[in-house]
Design an enzyme around this catalytic site. Sequence first.
Site, PDB file in Angstrom:
ATOM      1  N   GLY A  46      65.712  35.054  16.370  1.00 33.20           N
ATOM      2  CA  GLY A  46      66.278  36.287  16.933  1.00 33.20           C
ATOM      3  C   GLY A  46      66.247  36.410  18.447  1.00 33.20           C
ATOM      4  N   GLU A 101      60.326  38.342  22.482  1.00 35.24           N
ATOM      5  CA  GLU A 101      60.620  38.692  21.088  1.00 35.24           C
ATOM      6  C   GLU A 101      61.841  39.604  21.052  1.00 35.24           C
ATOM      7  OE1 GLU A 101      60.804  38.193  18.129  1.00 35.24           O
ATOM      8  OE2 GLU A 101      59.036  38.850  17.019  1.00 35.24           O
ATOM      9  N   ASP A 102      62.579  39.525  19.967  1.00 36.44           N
ATOM     10  CA  ASP A 102      63.781  40.361  19.869  1.00 36.44           C
ATOM     11  C   ASP A 102      63.431  41.816  19.576  1.00 36.44           C
ATOM     12  OD1 ASP A 102      62.892  39.786  17.297  1.00 36.44           O
ATOM     13  OD2 ASP A 102      64.811  39.046  16.554  1.00 36.44           O
ATOM     14  N   ASP A 105      58.669  45.446  15.175  1.00 42.41           N
ATOM     15  CA  ASP A 105      58.794  46.415  14.076  1.00 42.41           C
ATOM     16  C   ASP A 105      57.389  46.787  13.618  1.00 42.41           C
ATOM     17  OD1 ASP A 105      59.636  47.921  11.946  1.00 42.41           O
ATOM     18  OD2 ASP A 105      60.681  46.334  10.887  1.00 42.41           O
ATOM     19  N   LYS A 133      60.878  49.207  17.536  1.00 42.04           N
ATOM     20  CA  LYS A 133      61.338  50.163  16.522  1.00 42.04           C
ATOM     21  C   LYS A 133      60.292  51.244  16.374  1.00 42.04           C
ATOM     22  CE  LYS A 133      63.763  48.353  13.003  1.00 42.04           C
ATOM     23  NZ  LYS A 133      64.056  47.847  11.638  1.00 42.04           N
ATOM     24  N   PHE A 155      67.967  49.610  10.230  1.00 42.91           N
ATOM     25  CA  PHE A 155      68.126  48.163  10.328  1.00 42.91           C
ATOM     26  C   PHE A 155      69.246  47.851  11.312  1.00 42.91           C
ATOM     27  CE2 PHE A 155      68.795  43.756   9.303  1.00 42.91           C
ATOM     28  CZ  PHE A 155      67.477  43.331   9.249  1.00 42.91           C
ATOM     29  N   ASP A 162      69.671  39.500  13.231  1.00 47.01           N
ATOM     30  CA  ASP A 162      70.518  39.173  12.093  1.00 47.01           C
ATOM     31  C   ASP A 162      70.201  40.024  10.875  1.00 47.01           C
ATOM     32  OD1 ASP A 162      67.916  37.937  11.580  1.00 47.01           O
ATOM     33  OD2 ASP A 162      68.892  36.982   9.875  1.00 47.01           O
ATOM     34  N   ARG A 168      74.298  37.779  14.436  1.00 42.84           N
ATOM     35  CA  ARG A 168      73.577  37.468  15.678  1.00 42.84           C
ATOM     36  C   ARG A 168      74.519  37.385  16.866  1.00 42.84           C
ATOM     37  NH1 ARG A 168      68.322  35.896  14.179  1.00 42.84           N
ATOM     38  NH2 ARG A 168      68.134  34.631  12.309  1.00 42.84           N
TER      39      ARG A 168
END
Length: 182
Positions: A46, A101-102, A105, A133, A155, A162, A168
Site C-alpha cells: 500500500g 505506511e499508507d 487503522d 483512521k 473502507f 486497495d 491502488r
Amino acid sequence: MEGLHPDIQSIILGEDDIRKVIERLGREVSRDYVGKSPLIVAVLRGAFVFTADLMRAITVPCSVDFMAVSSYGDGVKSSGVVRIVKDLDTKIEGRHVLIAEDILDSGLTLSYLIDLLQARRPASVHVATFAVKDIEGKVPAIDPRYVGVHVPNEFIVGYGLDYAERYRNLPYIGILKPEVYK
Ligand code: IMP
Ligand code: MG
C-alpha cells in the site's frame, strides 16, 4: 481529471489535496532529519505510492528499502495476524529508520513492525503515515511522528490503498461503495 470510478462512493482527498499534504510532510521530515540521512522503509504494497511522493519531497539525503507484510488478506478487516512477506535487504543497525505506511487503522501492523525493527538496534525508528483512521480501540503505543490526514472509519481505496488488490491506481482517495465488498 477522469470521471469518478463507479465503485467509489465519494472522494475524500483529491490530487491537489494529496500534493499539499505531501509537501507539508516533506518539509517536516527534511527539517527533523538535517544531517541524518534516514532510511525510508516503505511498507508494501500500500505505501509504495506515498513513499515515492514523500521521498521526492524530502530534501535531506535519504535511501529507501521495502518490506512487505500482510495483515488483511483480501478482506476489509484486519485479520489480527501480521505476516512478513518480504524482509529488508538493508542492515539498519545504527540507522535512522523512517517507516512509511499508507494507513494506520488498528495499529497492529505498525506495532508489530516497530518491535521487529527496534530489535535490530537502529539509531531511531519513527513513522510517517499518509492516513490515520479515526477508530476506537487503536493499539495505544503507536504515535506516528508524521501524519498526513485523518480519515473517517470507512473502507477507503486509491493512492496505493486497495481492496482485494484493486483500486491502488486511483490518483485520489475515495470511500469504496459497501456493496462492492458486502
Ligand atoms: P492495521 O494493522 O489495522 O493498522 O491496518 C493497517 C493496514 O491495513 C494498512 O497498511 C492497510 O494496508 C490496511 N488498511 C487498513 N484500513 C484500510 C482501508 O480503509 N483501505 C485499504 N486498506 C486498509
Ligand atoms: Mg496494506
